[in-house]
Design a protein around this motif. Structure first.
Motif, PDB file in Angstrom:
ATOM      1  N   UNK A  47     -43.262  41.585  78.406  1.00  0.00           N
ATOM      2  CA  UNK A  47     -43.380  40.915  77.220  1.00  0.00           C
ATOM      3  C   UNK A  47     -43.101  41.846  75.854  1.00  0.00           C
ATOM      4  N   UNK A  48     -43.681  41.216  74.718  1.00  0.00           N
ATOM      5  CA  UNK A  48     -43.627  42.021  73.604  1.00  0.00           C
ATOM      6  C   UNK A  48     -45.150  42.362  73.115  1.00  0.00           C
ATOM      7  N   UNK A  49     -45.346  43.717  73.112  1.00  0.00           N
ATOM      8  CA  UNK A  49     -46.924  43.886  72.996  1.00  0.00           C
ATOM      9  C   UNK A  49     -46.907  44.737  71.554  1.00  0.00           C
ATOM     10  N   UNK A  50     -47.601  43.932  70.465  1.00  0.00           N
ATOM     11  CA  UNK A  50     -47.816  44.428  69.127  1.00  0.00           C
ATOM     12  C   UNK A  50     -49.067  45.362  69.401  1.00  0.00           C
ATOM     13  N   UNK A  51     -48.658  46.630  68.559  1.00  0.00           N
ATOM     14  CA  UNK A  51     -49.940  47.620  68.470  1.00  0.00           C
ATOM     15  C   UNK A  51     -50.355  47.207  67.164  1.00  0.00           C
ATOM     16  N   UNK A  52     -51.638  47.101  67.305  1.00  0.00           N
ATOM     17  CA  UNK A  52     -52.352  46.742  65.931  1.00  0.00           C
ATOM     18  C   UNK A  52     -53.198  47.703  65.407  1.00  0.00           C
ATOM     19  N   UNK A  53     -53.240  47.765  64.007  1.00  0.00           N
ATOM     20  CA  UNK A  53     -54.097  48.592  63.053  1.00  0.00           C
ATOM     21  C   UNK A  53     -54.891  47.777  62.518  1.00  0.00           C
TER      22      UNK A  53
END
Length: 755
Positions: free
Chosen positions: A163-169
């Protein structure tokens, strides 16, 4: 003058019915019976409607949706969870919760959007261009297994999803740039996408050193690096059951001269064909075998005493743990079904089971989503782990897993645990009052998780004052996401207590919040029943897997407004309860406006949405606006009565709206009442709600209502218009009636709040 072929007596009856409906809301079932899963054409049609919205914002070939689950909504409605995909891959934590009516029309859409180029909080993030992995699925599983249980064995088959994993801030909003850290409110910050990584989402359910080791791990699909990891076993560690309930009725099944703990009246299908209690007979917690259903030669079970370690699990003493489990499971099922209409864990009445006597002197109980079941230990430091609140807690994990599936880490993990604490307390209140009726009693639960099962008398958690355990905070802060989920649940537990029971203005009490600064200083609660309905509606129809505290506040508030009205005491209580834990601003109870604005922290974009200023702000067939005889307003005295003619006609209402480019949310709501003289189950008359570009191109059809949707009273409808931020769009209501028999579409309280 628009003629209305509608009897005054009928409208009076409808108004009386509407008032009756509102007054009796607390006694109504919230959710409908099990639903039929959409056929492939129905699913494709819904995906096409959702995709049409995206087509105006990006390449249609890059973005789509995958329908992951469907559940019942209120009567005649269905809840569909649509995961967002990019280049054919799921975007982790990005999804839409879509509520549709009987004809497939969209009633509301609740979205958490983290897709490349489409997410409002990912503008600076570079989309993935290469979606070809270097690692195989087996490689990713090996990485995850080695990091969590290098000497372990797989109890359930592992899985790895590319999958596409968004790394969040987490970043401050511009309005909070100068605030000291200690003064930040949950609504002062927002999660934004820093960047995207191609990853495997790996689920391992292993056993090592005699213990279950369940983890979810995110592995970089190019390098094999671990991006994120969290514990997946949903447990209440250190709890037990003291056989506190005395003599209780339990439903069993008789076969010849043998009785068994199988309740076929609660749930269908599943492993045993009905709700069951089985004997794990000390099988290891690391690889438990549920064993066989409990049987007995008579229908009198147990001795009401704590299990004697080393003794028989099938004699009267050994049966007591099973009695506790069955009584708890019956009340959990009944509370949700009789009060909310929600059947079993998934809403579709799939049966579950509890296995008693897992392991030896085991101080734990846990819900296992792989089998959608629960295991209960006998306890050692604690009593047997089968108390009513613990069972309600664990089974509520099953409800969450079937609906919002809140990720079990960070703030969403805290909300997952809090949802289970809420469920446990509400089941306890229901059971203590006899386990019957269609509402959750105001009293009966103790607001302490695991008190009855603790040998020391000290509970695991205090919902009214979480910090009493010396680990859980009472309010939100930026460090909340770094805590264990059993502790980050604390603030939301306190919110729910205040929502139900109210607070105290005396700062020396444990029921005081320094964040309640408006009048009165002691907020007023709305009771267990209404609080639980509001929470459950938000969980099942609005929460997504990535919902955090600020998002939860917005969606719980929207649920309160839909159930009880914009500006209602219930909606005001939600705002105050969240303010009490430093999530959103406090408001005065008297005269608060509500309206989805979160107590004044939003901007109303619709001009004259309540029509009290006549035709101001509106274009089209403005003669429909007024205080016409034959219908009543949702609020005030005026409304827009589209239709009701009983002849071929078309009527429109439109308004041009500019949504700020800096908006982080844009929530459209309106109140709609539909009544009809049509008698056949055929679509004759329609109201279509669309969003158009400034040139008149339809950007999205939000909803289509017909004569088949007629119902007593107004219903609040809600939609997310954030995809149109930075644009000037036209909100359009178009009604078309056929040649005979009227259908009235009565519109009021149109609101678009931008934050």
């Amino acid at each position: 003058m628009i003629l209305r072929m509608h009897l005054l007596t009928a409208s009076i009856a409808a108004a009386v019915s509407m008032l009756s409906t509102t007054a009796s809301r607390a006694a109504e079932q919230l959710m409908a019976a099990p639903v039929n899963i959409a056929s492939p054409p129905e699913a494709a049609g819904l995906v096409a409607r959702l995709a049409a919205l995206d087509a105006a914002r990006g390449p249609a070939t890059d973005y789509s949706f995958h329908i992951s689950s469907q559940h019942p909504g209120v009567t005649g409605q269905k809840i569909t969870r649509a995961q967002h995909t990019y280049k054919g891959l799921r975007v982790f934590g990005s999804e839409s919760v879509v509520v549709t009516d009987a004809s497939g029309g969209i009633i509301s859409v609740s979205t958490s959007d983290r897709r490349p180029a489409l997410s409002p909080n990912a503008a600076a993030a570079t989309p993935l261009t290469d979606t070809t992995p270097v690692l195989s699925t087996d490689d990713a599983i090996a990485v995850a297994a080695k990091s969590t249980a290098p000497r372990g064995a797989h109890r359930w088959p592992p899985s790895a999803e590319l999958l596409v994993y968004p790394l969040m801030n987490s970043v401050r909003k511009a309005t909070a740039a100068g605030k000291p850290e200690s003064e930040l409110n949950a609504t002062d910050v927002e999660d934004v996408v820093d960047h995207y990584e191609l990853a495997y989402y790996v689920k391992t359910r292993m056993a090592q050193d005699g213990k279950p080791v369940y983890y979810d791990t995110v592995v970089n699909a190019k390098t094999g690096a671990i991006i994120a990891q969290w514990v997946a076993l949903k447990t209440v560690v250190g709890t037990g059951n003291s056989q506190y309930n005395g003599v209780v009725p339990i439903n069993t099944t008789q076969s010849g001269s043998t009785f068994q703990m199988l309740d076929a009246s609660r749930g269908t299908g599943g492993k045993f064909g009905g709700m069951a209690i089985t004997n794990a007979n000390h099988s290891s917690a690391s690889n438990p075998n549920p064993g066989a259903i409990y049987t007995n030669s008579t229908n009198t079970w147990g001795d009401g005493k704590q299990y004697i370690n080393g003794g028989s699990t099938t004699n009267a003493n050994g049966q007591t743990a099973a009695v506790n489990a069955l009584w708890g499971l019956m009340n959990t099922y009944d509370a949700n079904k009789n009060v909310l209409g929600w059947q079993s864990l998934d809403g579709n009445n799939t049966s579950t089971y509890i296995a008693a006597h897992v392991d030896t002197a085991y101080d734990n109980a846990f819900y296992d989503d792989s089998c959608k079941c629960m295991y209960i230990g006998d306890g050692n430091t604690f009593y047997s782990l089968g108390s009513i609140d613990v069972i309600g807690h664990e089974m509520s994990h099953g409800v969450a897993a079937s609906t919002a599936d809140l990720v079990y880490s960070g703030e969403s993990g805290g909300l997952n645990e809090s949802n289970s604490d809420i469920g446990g307390e509400m089941v306890e209140a229901y059971a203590r009052a006899g386990g019957t009726g269609t509402s959750i009693p105001l009293t009966g639960n103790d607001w302490m998780m695991g008190k009855e099962i603790s040998k020391s008398g000290q509970p695991l958690r205090w919902m009214y004052k979480p910090s009493k355990d010396r680990s859980s905070p009472d309010a939100w802060s930026t460090s909340l996401k770094n805590l264990d989920v059993h502790y980050s649940s604390g603030p939301n537990n306190r919110m729910f207590y205040f929502l139900s029971q109210g607070s105290n203005a005396d700062s020396t009490t444990e029921y005081y919040s320094k964040y309640l600064v408006k009048s009165p200083a002691a907020m007023t609660g709305i009771g267990n029943d209404k609080a639980y309905r509001i929470w459950f509606k938000a969980l099942t129809t609005k929460f997504t897997s990535s919902t955090n505290y600020a998002d939860a506040r917005s969606k719980v508030l929207a649920s309160a407004q839909e159930l009880y009205g914009v500006g209602s005491k219930e909606a005001i209580a939600v705002q105050r309860a969240y303010a009490a834990i430093n999530v959103g601003a406090d408001i005065d109870e008297a005269g608060a406006g509500g309206g989805g604005g979160g107590g004044g922290d939003g901007t109303e974009l619709v001009i004259n949405g309540g029509f009290e200023s006549g035709t101001t702000g509106w274009s089209g067939t403005t003669g429909v606006i007024g205080s016409h005889t034959g219908q009543t307003a949702y609020e005030g005295t005026r409304f827009a009565w589209l239709g009701g003619n009983g002849r071929t006609s078309t009527e429109t209402l439109t308004q041009s709206i500019s949504i700020p480019a800096a908006a982080t949310s844009a929530a459209l709501t309106y109140a709609l009442h539909i009544d009809t003289s049509e008698t056949r189950a055929v679509v004759y008359d329609r109201l279509v709600v669309t969003v158009k570009s400034s040139s008149g191109t339809v950007l999205s059809t939000l909803a289509t209502y017909t004569n088949l949707d007629a119902a007593a009273g107004y219903q609040i409808r809600s939609f997310d218009l954030l995809p149109y931020k930075g644009q000037t769009v036209t909100l359009s209501f178009v009604m078309r009636e056929d040649r005979s028999k009227q259908t009235s579409f009565v519109l009021d309280k149109v609101s678009l709040i931008a934050k």
